[in-house]
Design a protein around this motif. Structure first.
Motif, PDB file in Angstrom:
ATOM      1  N   ARG A   9      -3.164   2.117  -3.995  1.00  9.70           N
ATOM      2  CA  ARG A   9      -2.872   1.688  -5.374  1.00  9.70           C
ATOM      3  C   ARG A   9      -2.730   2.909  -6.279  1.00  9.70           C
ATOM      4  O   ARG A   9      -1.794   2.998  -7.087  1.00  9.70           O
ATOM      5  CB  ARG A   9      -4.021   0.793  -5.827  1.00  9.70           C
ATOM      6  CG  ARG A   9      -3.777   0.000  -7.072  1.00  9.70           C
ATOM      7  CD  ARG A   9      -4.880  -1.016  -7.275  1.00  9.70           C
ATOM      8  NE  ARG A   9      -6.236  -0.479  -7.273  1.00  9.70           N
ATOM      9  CZ  ARG A   9      -6.766   0.241  -8.262  1.00  9.70           C
ATOM     10  NH1 ARG A   9      -6.058   0.492  -9.338  1.00  9.70           N
ATOM     11  NH2 ARG A   9      -8.012   0.688  -8.187  1.00  9.70           N
ATOM     12  N   ARG A  10      -3.631   3.858  -6.125  1.00 12.72           N
ATOM     13  CA  ARG A  10      -3.582   5.059  -6.964  1.00 12.72           C
ATOM     14  C   ARG A  10      -2.339   5.890  -6.668  1.00 12.72           C
ATOM     15  O   ARG A  10      -1.743   6.457  -7.577  1.00 12.72           O
ATOM     16  CB  ARG A  10      -4.838   5.890  -6.756  1.00 12.72           C
ATOM     17  CG  ARG A  10      -6.000   5.242  -7.506  1.00 12.72           C
ATOM     18  CD  ARG A  10      -7.184   6.152  -7.565  1.00 12.72           C
ATOM     19  NE  ARG A  10      -8.197   5.589  -8.442  1.00 12.72           N
ATOM     20  CZ  ARG A  10      -9.465   5.950  -8.442  1.00 12.72           C
ATOM     21  NH1 ARG A  10      -9.865   6.880  -7.601  1.00 12.72           N
ATOM     22  NH2 ARG A  10     -10.322   5.421  -9.264  1.00 12.72           N
ATOM     23  N   ALA A  11      -1.968   5.939  -5.393  1.00  9.74           N
ATOM     24  CA  ALA A  11      -0.770   6.704  -5.019  1.00  9.74           C
ATOM     25  C   ALA A  11       0.479   6.116  -5.668  1.00  9.74           C
ATOM     26  O   ALA A  11       1.428   6.841  -5.976  1.00  9.74           O
ATOM     27  CB  ALA A  11      -0.623   6.702  -3.505  1.00  9.74           C
ATOM     28  N   ARG A  12       0.454   4.814  -5.896  1.00 11.08           N
ATOM     29  CA  ARG A  12       1.609   4.142  -6.526  1.00 11.08           C
ATOM     30  C   ARG A  12       1.403   3.929  -8.026  1.00 11.08           C
ATOM     31  O   ARG A  12       2.198   3.246  -8.659  1.00 11.08           O
ATOM     32  CB  ARG A  12       1.857   2.799  -5.837  1.00 11.08           C
ATOM     33  CG  ARG A  12       2.493   2.942  -4.461  1.00 11.08           C
ATOM     34  CD  ARG A  12       2.382   1.650  -3.686  1.00 11.08           C
ATOM     35  NE  ARG A  12       3.051   1.709  -2.397  1.00 11.08           N
ATOM     36  CZ  ARG A  12       2.565   2.327  -1.323  1.00 11.08           C
ATOM     37  NH1 ARG A  12       1.417   2.997  -1.401  1.00 11.08           N
ATOM     38  NH2 ARG A  12       3.239   2.321  -0.187  1.00 11.08           N
ATOM     39  N   LYS A  13       0.326   4.486  -8.552  1.00 10.22           N
ATOM     40  CA  LYS A  13      -0.037   4.368  -9.984  1.00 10.22           C
ATOM     41  C   LYS A  13      -0.069   2.912 -10.444  1.00 10.22           C
ATOM     42  O   LYS A  13       0.491   2.529 -11.471  1.00 10.22           O
ATOM     43  CB  LYS A  13       0.921   5.186 -10.853  1.00 10.22           C
ATOM     44  CG  LYS A  13       0.797   6.683 -10.652  1.00 10.22           C
ATOM     45  CD  LYS A  13       1.618   7.417 -11.688  1.00 10.22           C
ATOM     46  CE  LYS A  13       1.351   8.904 -11.692  1.00 10.22           C
ATOM     47  NZ  LYS A  13       1.809   9.622 -10.516  1.00 10.22           N
ATOM     48  N   LEU A  14      -0.696   2.103  -9.629  1.00  7.30           N
ATOM     49  CA  LEU A  14      -0.798   0.662  -9.926  1.00  7.30           C
ATOM     50  C   LEU A  14      -2.189   0.337 -10.440  1.00  7.30           C
ATOM     51  O   LEU A  14      -3.167   0.885  -9.936  1.00  7.30           O
ATOM     52  CB  LEU A  14      -0.624  -0.146  -8.641  1.00  7.30           C
ATOM     53  CG  LEU A  14       0.750  -0.545  -8.169  1.00  7.30           C
ATOM     54  CD1 LEU A  14       0.606  -1.206  -6.812  1.00  7.30           C
ATOM     55  CD2 LEU A  14       1.406  -1.509  -9.143  1.00  7.30           C
ATOM     56  N   SER A  15      -2.263  -0.545 -11.403  1.00  4.52           N
ATOM     57  CA  SER A  15      -3.597  -0.994 -11.845  1.00  4.52           C
ATOM     58  C   SER A  15      -4.020  -2.160 -10.956  1.00  4.52           C
ATOM     59  O   SER A  15      -3.188  -2.759 -10.261  1.00  4.52           O
ATOM     60  CB  SER A  15      -3.551  -1.440 -13.304  1.00  4.52           C
ATOM     61  OG  SER A  15      -2.792  -2.622 -13.427  1.00  4.52           O
ATOM     62  N   GLU A  18      -2.123  -5.254 -11.935  1.00  7.04           N
ATOM     63  CA  GLU A  18      -0.737  -5.330 -11.445  1.00  7.04           C
ATOM     64  C   GLU A  18      -0.696  -5.733  -9.979  1.00  7.04           C
ATOM     65  O   GLU A  18       0.124  -6.563  -9.580  1.00  7.04           O
ATOM     66  CB  GLU A  18      -0.039  -3.971 -11.661  1.00  7.04           C
ATOM     67  CG  GLU A  18       0.303  -3.719 -13.110  1.00  7.04           C
ATOM     68  CD  GLU A  18       0.676  -2.258 -13.391  1.00  7.04           C
ATOM     69  OE1 GLU A  18       1.434  -2.029 -14.330  1.00  7.04           O
ATOM     70  OE2 GLU A  18       0.180  -1.351 -12.665  1.00  7.04           O
TER      71      GLU A  18
END
Lengths: 66, 161
Positions: A9-15, A18
């Protein structure tokens, strides 16, 4: 059960919100899965893995003694 | 896939709201009937206040799972859908005995209301009145306690899971 959800999730900058929206669950469930308090069902695990374009075993890591 | 589920949920939710509104309307009529009896001085005992509290508790129990306003707002409906269908929430509710305990309690409170009206309307022996009154109180307190326990269990499992 360890998961790589937080890392992916962090690698894709997702909360969490989301990701929860995308896989049809709640933010609290994503939090619980990430912290290991709750083990996702097979359909949800499948949807999460599919969302990241990976196999279930690449996202959810079963420990030896489980 | 979610749109299909949401459409089905809307139907289920609407049905639930209708059933709840009908039940609460019946309860309101019973409360008003008791209040009318009290006002006219025909009542053997002042029961309308207790019935009013029962109606309030029924509204509190059913308020979240059958809120008519949710049907008017797509965002709120989606939230309610996720809240209800989310697998972790389903697991937590199952551990807390919901929704069975909630609806059972509503049923028990409705029976209490009807028995209170019966007690208000029908002339009966004092001993029978006391027995019926004890039964009503026991049923009422049990309903409230089981809702409370279920609520506490839900909070506990929300922290654990």
């Amino acid at each position: 059960m360890n998961t790589r959800i937080k890392e992916l999730r962090r690698a894709r900058k997702l909360s969490q919100e989301e990701l929860a929206d995308a896989v049809g669950t709640t933010r609290q469930t994503i939090t619980s899965i990430e912290t290991g308090k709750y083990v996702a069902s097979l359909p949800l695990a499948y949807r999460i893995a599919k969302y990241f374009g990976l196999k279930i075993e690449d996202v959810f890591l079963l420990e030896e003694d489980e | 896939m979610m749109e299909k589920g949401l459409a089905a949920f809307r139907k289920t939710y609407r049905r639930r709201v209708v059933i709840t509104c009908v039940l609460e309307f019946i309860q309101l009529v019973v409360v008003l009937a008791a209040f009318g009896l009290e006002m006219s001085g025909e009542s053997a005992m002042p029961a309308s206040r207790m019935m009013g509290s029962m109606l309030l508790i029924t509204l509190l129990i059913t308020g979240k799972s059958a809120n008519p306003l949710v049907l008017m707002d797509q965002e709120k409906l989606k939230e309610a859908y996720l809240e209800e269908m989310d697998e972790r929430n389903v697991a937590i509710r199952a551990k807390a005995g919901q929704p069975v305990v909630q609806w059972l309690s509503v049923g028990m409170i409705m029976i209490c209301c009807l028995l209170l009206l019966l007690l208000d309307l029908v002339q009966m022996e004092k001993a029978l009145r006391i027995d019926l009154w004890t039964a009503i109180l026991t049923l009422y307190v049990t309903a409230i306690v089981q809702v409370g326990i279920s609520w506490a269990l839900k909070k506990y499992w929300e922290k654990r899971m």
